[in-house]
Design an enzyme around this catalytic site. Structure first.
Site, PDB file in Angstrom:
ATOM      1  N   HIS A  71      -9.375   1.857  -4.065  1.00 48.04           N
ATOM      2  CA  HIS A  71      -8.467   0.882  -3.453  1.00 48.04           C
ATOM      3  C   HIS A  71      -8.905   0.476  -2.041  1.00 48.04           C
ATOM      4  O   HIS A  71      -9.240   1.326  -1.206  1.00 48.04           O
ATOM      5  CB  HIS A  71      -7.058   1.482  -3.395  1.00 48.04           C
ATOM      6  CG  HIS A  71      -6.044   0.542  -2.846  1.00 48.04           C
ATOM      7  ND1 HIS A  71      -5.582  -0.543  -3.559  1.00 48.04           N
ATOM      8  CD2 HIS A  71      -5.422   0.494  -1.647  1.00 48.04           C
ATOM      9  CE1 HIS A  71      -4.709  -1.196  -2.829  1.00 48.04           C
ATOM     10  NE2 HIS A  71      -4.594  -0.602  -1.663  1.00 48.04           N
ATOM     11  N   HIS A 130       2.600   3.892   2.151  1.00 46.44           N
ATOM     12  CA  HIS A 130       1.971   3.725   3.468  1.00 46.44           C
ATOM     13  C   HIS A 130       2.968   3.382   4.561  1.00 46.44           C
ATOM     14  O   HIS A 130       4.046   2.849   4.303  1.00 46.44           O
ATOM     15  CB  HIS A 130       0.843   2.684   3.410  1.00 46.44           C
ATOM     16  CG  HIS A 130       1.218   1.372   2.817  1.00 46.44           C
ATOM     17  ND1 HIS A 130       1.394   1.168   1.475  1.00 46.44           N
ATOM     18  CD2 HIS A 130       1.423   0.159   3.396  1.00 46.44           C
ATOM     19  CE1 HIS A 130       1.682  -0.096   1.237  1.00 46.44           C
ATOM     20  NE2 HIS A 130       1.720  -0.729   2.389  1.00 46.44           N
ATOM     21  N   ASP A 165       5.035  -5.686  10.448  1.00 46.77           N
ATOM     22  CA  ASP A 165       6.048  -6.032   9.445  1.00 46.77           C
ATOM     23  C   ASP A 165       5.354  -6.790   8.320  1.00 46.77           C
ATOM     24  O   ASP A 165       4.376  -7.516   8.563  1.00 46.77           O
ATOM     25  CB  ASP A 165       7.144  -6.917  10.046  1.00 46.77           C
ATOM     26  CG  ASP A 165       8.146  -6.113  10.855  1.00 46.77           C
ATOM     27  OD1 ASP A 165       7.945  -4.905  11.029  1.00 46.77           O
ATOM     28  OD2 ASP A 165       9.139  -6.724  11.317  1.00 46.77           O
ATOM     29  N   HIS A 210       6.664   2.471   3.068  1.00 49.92           N
ATOM     30  CA  HIS A 210       6.925   1.775   1.810  1.00 49.92           C
ATOM     31  C   HIS A 210       5.706   1.976   0.917  1.00 49.92           C
ATOM     32  O   HIS A 210       4.772   2.694   1.273  1.00 49.92           O
ATOM     33  CB  HIS A 210       7.255   0.300   2.024  1.00 49.92           C
ATOM     34  CG  HIS A 210       6.117  -0.508   2.537  1.00 49.92           C
ATOM     35  ND1 HIS A 210       5.876  -0.715   3.872  1.00 49.92           N
ATOM     36  CD2 HIS A 210       5.119  -1.168   1.883  1.00 49.92           C
ATOM     37  CE1 HIS A 210       4.813  -1.461   4.025  1.00 49.92           C
ATOM     38  NE2 HIS A 210       4.314  -1.745   2.830  1.00 49.92           N
TER      39      HIS A 210
HETATM   40 FE   LIG Z   1       2.426  -2.650   2.462  1.00 53.71          FE
END
Ligand SMILES: [Fe+2]
Length: 391
Positions: free
Chosen positions: A265, A302, A308, A338
């Site tokens: 990733h 993460h 934001d 999140h």
């Molecule tokens: Fe994210």
């Protein structure tokens, strides 16, 4: 801006006497950062300064250009269901600003009818992403046809209007400063690097000038400091016969974006498409997924501190989310972690390809939620990561 372009008739030498069809034409220089940045020169039948009426323009729309931030900005992950937006109409009737800070805004426009005016945003450059709809973006520098998947970029203060042939559903982002191509994609001379995710040929400037009938006349409604002023003329002030320069509106199809892939990733920054001061725009496009035999194609949980993150989901099965529909916007503020829903994290192992299409805005100043967004909020979203399977 992208590079040098020209359209229509221009004089041999700038700022010298010039005739078109037997009449003198004037140059209108449009330049950024005073006279110290990109500019274009428009050749017009008349200078665009002959207003006969100027007045503040009020609309019934309380979501654009002014808006109210909500007072309750408690720290949580949010989901805004933009399909629930009821407002449709022309640009000024239908546009809604959902997330804001001092450097950029994120909103939605469901354009269902043509604009009977030209609009110019003197506060910011604008980038639309066309999720649905077809039509013509008519600007004073010429026309651009648009279809789903197109980004439409309109530089600050260039008057334009939408002539939709199909109802539109568009994400719209305002960027106050240095909005455009990230400098890391360019050589010092301005040409895009060979490893940039796109090429100069992928960016389409207007391919034809506006065709105006003799009696066509439109007001120009200009946004400055989030206030609208209507300017009216005896005849349309932008009878443009040609232009050249580096400052022009463009379209770019997200389907021409060349995604980077890896064995494991990669962070979302590799999907960057555009940037401005203190914000980046990334697009997740259909692509081959990570190919290490034990790769987990979903991102990590993460905490991207200081940033934001808002994502507009366009189509496909988004790899990391459940409970999100097309045209949802998720908003994950800095300060709390999140990441993918737990099921999606495990389910992604072994996946070879994704068809997801989504646009992400990362901001380095906190975003505030507006009243328009609060009305669309799925209030259970913050708690949807809980799963008994993982106890
Ligand atoms: Fe994210």
């Amino acid at each position: 801006m992208i590079d040098y372009r020209k359209l229509g008739y221009i004089s041999e030498k700038q700022h010298t006497f010039c005739e078109y069809e037997g009449k003198m034409i004037v140059e209108h220089v449009i330049t950024r950062n005073g006279f110290n940045d990109n500019y274009s020169i428009l050749y017009q039948k008349r200078a665009p300064t002959h207003e006969v009426n100027t007045e503040t323009y009020k609309t019934e729309n309380s979501f654009f250009p002014s808006y109210n931030k909500i007072n309750n900005n408690e720290l949580k992950r949010r989901h805004f269901q933009t399909p629930n937006i009821q407002k449709e109409g022309n640009l000024l009737e239908a546009r809604a600003t959902l997330l804001v800070n001092n450097t950029c805004t994120v909103g939605i426009l469901k354009q269902s009818k043509k604009d009977h005016f030209f609009f110019a945003n003197a506060d910011a450059d604008e980038l639309y992403f066309v999720a649905e709809g077809k039509g013509i973006l008519q600007t004073v520098m010429g026309e651009i046809d648009y279809i789903p998947g197109d980004y439409l970029f309109i530089p600050k203060a260039i008057p334009y209007r939408f002539l939709p042939t199909e109802k539109g559903n568009m994400l719209v982002i305002e960027g106050k400063n240095n909005f455009g191509i990230p400098s890391e994609f360019r050589l010092p001379q301005g040409q895009f690097k060979l490893d940039a995710p796109y090429n100069h040929r992928d960016f389409h400037s207007p391919n034809r000038l506006m065709e105006l009938n003799k009696n066509d006349n439109f007001p120009i409604i200009i946004k400055r400091n989030n206030v609208l002023t209507k300017h009216e003329y005896t005849d349309f002030p932008y009878k443009v016969v040609g232009w050249d320069g580096w400052y022009w509106p463009f379209s770019f199809s997200v389907h021409n974006y060349q995604p980077k892939t890896s064995s494991i990733h990669l962070p979302p920054t590799v999907h960057t498409a555009f940037s401005g001061d203190k914000f980046y725009i990334m697009n997740f496009v259909p692509r081959v997924l990570d190919y290490h035999p034990k790769a987990i194609p979903c991102p990590w949980p993460h905490s991207n501190i200081d940033c934001d993150e808002a994502i507009f989901y366009v189509s496909g099965d988004f790899t990391s989310r459940k409970g999100i529909s097309n045209y949802s916007i998720s908003f994950h503020p800095s300060g709390i972690p999140h990441g993918p829903h737990p099921e999606r994290y495990e389910q992604s192992i072994g996946a070879k390809r994704t068809e997801e299409l989504a646009i992400m805005v990362d901001t380095f100043e906190p975003l505030f939620v507006t009243e328009a967004a609060a009305m669309l909020e799925d209030k259970k979203y913050h708690y949807t990561w809980d799963s008994h399977e993982h106890l």
